[in-house]
Scaffold this motif. Structure first.
Motif, mmCIF file in Angstrom:
data_model
loop_
_atom_site.group_PDB
_atom_site.id
_atom_site.type_symbol
_atom_site.label_atom_id
_atom_site.label_comp_id
_atom_site.label_asym_id
_atom_site.label_seq_id
_atom_site.Cartn_x
_atom_site.Cartn_y
_atom_site.Cartn_z
ATOM 1 N N SER A 1 1.838 -10.123 35.721
ATOM 2 C CA SER A 1 2.545 -8.852 35.627
ATOM 3 C C SER A 1 2.303 -8.220 34.262
ATOM 4 O O SER A 1 2.276 -8.910 33.237
ATOM 5 C CB SER A 1 4.052 -9.042 35.837
ATOM 6 O OG SER A 1 4.328 -9.329 37.193
ATOM 7 N N VAL A 2 2.138 -6.900 34.265
ATOM 8 C CA VAL A 2 1.882 -6.149 33.032
ATOM 9 C C VAL A 2 3.137 -5.386 32.639
ATOM 10 O O VAL A 2 3.680 -4.615 33.439
ATOM 11 C CB VAL A 2 0.711 -5.162 33.221
ATOM 12 C CG1 VAL A 2 0.570 -4.249 32.016
ATOM 13 C CG2 VAL A 2 -0.587 -5.923 33.461
ATOM 14 N N THR A 3 3.603 -5.609 31.415
ATOM 15 C CA THR A 3 4.797 -4.942 30.909
ATOM 16 C C THR A 3 4.404 -3.879 29.888
ATOM 17 O O THR A 3 3.917 -4.214 28.803
ATOM 18 C CB THR A 3 5.752 -5.959 30.229
ATOM 19 O OG1 THR A 3 6.073 -6.999 31.151
ATOM 20 C CG2 THR A 3 7.031 -5.276 29.765
ATOM 21 N N ALA B 1 -3.189 -2.857 35.509
ATOM 22 C CA ALA B 1 -1.976 -3.471 36.063
ATOM 23 C C ALA B 1 -2.196 -3.922 37.506
ATOM 24 O O ALA B 1 -1.754 -5.009 37.905
ATOM 25 C CB ALA B 1 -0.814 -2.486 35.977
ATOM 26 N N ASP C 1 -2.253 -7.821 38.660
ATOM 27 C CA ASP C 1 -1.268 -8.175 39.675
ATOM 28 C C ASP C 1 -1.920 -8.996 40.785
ATOM 29 O O ASP C 1 -1.323 -9.953 41.302
ATOM 30 C CB ASP C 1 -0.639 -6.900 40.244
ATOM 31 C CG ASP C 1 0.421 -7.185 41.292
ATOM 32 O OD1 ASP C 1 1.501 -7.676 40.921
ATOM 33 O OD2 ASP C 1 0.148 -6.926 42.486
ATOM 34 N N ARG D 1 1.693 1.736 39.819
ATOM 35 C CA ARG D 1 1.619 0.441 39.130
ATOM 36 C C ARG D 1 2.530 -0.552 39.845
ATOM 37 O O ARG D 1 3.615 -0.177 40.312
ATOM 38 C CB ARG D 1 2.074 0.565 37.675
ATOM 39 C CG ARG D 1 1.137 1.359 36.787
ATOM 40 C CD ARG D 1 1.470 1.103 35.334
ATOM 41 N NE ARG D 1 0.716 1.965 34.448
ATOM 42 C CZ ARG D 1 0.641 1.796 33.145
ATOM 43 N NH1 ARG D 1 1.309 0.799 32.575
ATOM 44 N NH2 ARG D 1 -0.061 2.618 32.394
ATOM 45 N N ASP E 1 5.217 -3.699 40.328
ATOM 46 C CA ASP E 1 6.454 -4.089 39.642
ATOM 47 C C ASP E 1 6.120 -4.998 38.459
ATOM 48 O O ASP E 1 5.441 -6.021 38.615
ATOM 49 C CB ASP E 1 7.363 -4.823 40.639
ATOM 50 C CG ASP E 1 8.691 -5.249 40.030
ATOM 51 O OD1 ASP E 1 8.922 -4.996 38.833
ATOM 52 O OD2 ASP E 1 9.492 -5.849 40.763
ATOM 53 N N SER E 2 6.602 -4.645 37.277
ATOM 54 C CA SER E 2 6.277 -5.411 36.065
ATOM 55 C C SER E 2 7.018 -6.743 35.995
ATOM 56 O O SER E 2 6.764 -7.549 35.102
ATOM 57 C CB SER E 2 6.593 -4.586 34.823
ATOM 58 O OG SER E 2 7.979 -4.303 34.740
ATOM 59 N N GLN E 3 7.964 -6.989 36.917
ATOM 60 C CA GLN E 3 8.719 -8.256 36.922
ATOM 61 C C GLN E 3 8.320 -9.150 38.090
ATOM 62 O O GLN E 3 8.975 -10.150 38.364
ATOM 63 C CB GLN E 3 10.221 -7.949 37.001
ATOM 64 C CG GLN E 3 10.741 -7.077 35.878
ATOM 65 C CD GLN E 3 10.530 -7.703 34.511
ATOM 66 O OE1 GLN E 3 10.777 -8.892 34.313
ATOM 67 N NE2 GLN E 3 10.073 -6.903 33.560
ATOM 68 N N LYS F 1 3.445 -13.105 32.408
ATOM 69 C CA LYS F 1 3.597 -11.720 31.947
ATOM 70 C C LYS F 1 2.753 -11.481 30.701
ATOM 71 O O LYS F 1 2.664 -12.330 29.824
ATOM 72 C CB LYS F 1 5.065 -11.403 31.652
ATOM 73 C CG LYS F 1 5.951 -11.356 32.898
ATOM 74 C CD LYS F 1 7.382 -11.030 32.556
ATOM 75 C CE LYS F 1 8.213 -10.810 33.804
ATOM 76 N NZ LYS F 1 8.213 -11.965 34.706
#
Length: 410
Positions: A204-206, A195, A199, A165, A167-169, A174
């Motif tokens: 971004s997926v958290t 994700a 992207d 996956r 990076d969620s940041q 988001k």
């Protein structure tokens, strides 16, 4: 439809709600024409109109009325809650809300057998806990020859590896994602593919590990208080991220998405959570709702497969997103085969394939015949329950549509 509730009955919130819904029904019977169980069984009591009459009689009767029996519960149990009838209904009857009330009442009035109670309790405890479900699933796959026949047919092969996956940041935009309860075990690649795809589009997926089962399994197995407790826990898990500006709560399982979108309605009487629940429901989006608003021309896809899309009931009848996935897939260049009677349920319906196996298998095979008529290479869908149920026949491969898109990215 006329109702005959007493003044005392009408002081109860669930009776007030039932009366409101019942009075919208003009008993025209259009609903029976699109009801999967009525089409299979031909019994008025196994169609929406008949079930509405049964629930009316149940709710108007006294607790000691011996006309209310397990037979009433059988006809309510046989309902898939596919909500096809709501799409068909010219009067806007909110049938699924009445069914929730009726099922809770019959559960109170006519206790189930010990075996049925044990089965439902086991389903609730096993399916809603991702770690427990994944561990038991792995055990079952390892010792599949020893698994009882009925369960063995539902035991899928080990899933496709999820891959990495992003990076969620990484991006300013988001979204949150509901990981789900059974999907991480059955198809971990679905959310990973989501994700990666988002992207590519600058989103971004958290993942929020504290958010668990959406609550639908408990709620629809008549443990409604436990279902609401799960809703509150999820709201608490999501809320800090919502306050920080998360623009959506994405679901890749349409059953979860349909349920989360009703948090606001189901918690409207909870003063501590009503406003938050409304906000969560407003932010809840199926993946296709996010993608259709993006510039999909940014995506570069290699040669695609010929697909048949099964639109889950929770996507087309509950979320009213019929045609949305097909539109996105067409934009991306996929060839879609026509599917006859695409409005009909595949028979998965949450735990229905376990509690009503005979009807469920008939519906599955009918659906597969319709999906395979155009000779697709792969069947794609938007709900893990449908995916697993259709796959259990061992016929054409079945995957979540986002996995196929992700695999085609250059």
């Amino acid at each position: 439809m006329q109702t005959h509730f007493t003044d005392a009955d009408l002081q109860k919130p669930h009776i007030q709600e039932a009366e409101r819904i019942l009075r919208t029904c003009v008993h025209c019977g259009f609903c029976n024409a699109t009801c999967p169980t009525y089409q299979l069984l031909g019994d008025e009591r196994d169609g929406p109109r008949g079930r509405i009459y049964l629930m009316k009689e149940l709710l108007e009767s006294r607790d000691d009325d011996d006309q209310v029996t397990a037979e009433t519960r059988l006809h309510l149990d046989r309902c898939l809650t596919c909500r096809n009838c709501e799409t068909t209904c010219p009067s806007g009857v909110e049938y699924h809300k009445l069914l929730d009330i009726g099922r809770a009442e019959i559960e109170r009035r006519v206790p189930r057998s010990t075996a049925e109670r044990a089965q439902r309790y086991a389903l609730r405890k096993i399916l809603v806990d991702p770690k427990r479900f994944k561990a038991l699933l792995k055990l079952g796959q390892t010792f599949k020859p020893l698994v009882p026949g009925k369960l063995r047919s539902k035991m899928p092969p080990p899933p496709v590896d999820a891959g990495q996956r992003p990076d969620s940041q990484r991006h300013a935009r988001k979204v949150l994602i509901l990981e789900g309860c059974v999907q991480p075990g059955l198809s971990p690649n679905t959310n990973a593919a989501t994700a990666r795809l988002l992207d590519r589009l600058g989103i971004s997926v958290t993942p929020i590990s504290e958010a668990g089962c959406c609550g639908a399994i408990d709620f629809h197995l008549n443990a409604q208080d436990d279902g609401r407790a799960r809703m509150r826990a999820n709201i608490d898990a999501w809320w800090p991220h919502i306050e920080q500006g998360a623009e959506a709560i994405v679901q890749t399982a349409s059953g979860c998405g349909a349920f989360v979108k009703e948090y606001g309605d189901m918690l409207k009487g909870d003063s501590a959570y009503a406003a938050k629940a409304q906000k969560v429901s407003a932010l809840a989006k199926d993946l296709v709702e996010v993608l259709r608003d993006e510039s999909l021309e940014k995506l570069q896809l290699k040669e695609q497969q010929r697909l048949a899309f099964h639109c889950p009931c929770t996507l087309q009848h509950a979320q009213k997103l019929n045609g949305a996935v097909e539109e996105v897939l067409n934009k991306l260049g996929f060839a879609l085969t026509p599917v006859k009677d695409s409005h009909l349920c595949c028979g998965s319906a949450g735990t229905y394939s376990i509690t009503q196996p005979e009807l469920s298998m008939q519906l599955r095979d009918n659906k597969l015949n319709a999906l395979e008529a155009g000779n697709p290479e792969v069947i794609v869908t938007a709900n893990i329950g449908c995916q697993t149920h259709l796959s259990s026949a061992g016929r054409t491969p079945v995957r979540h549509w986002v996995e196929v898109v992700d695999a085609a990215l250059v």
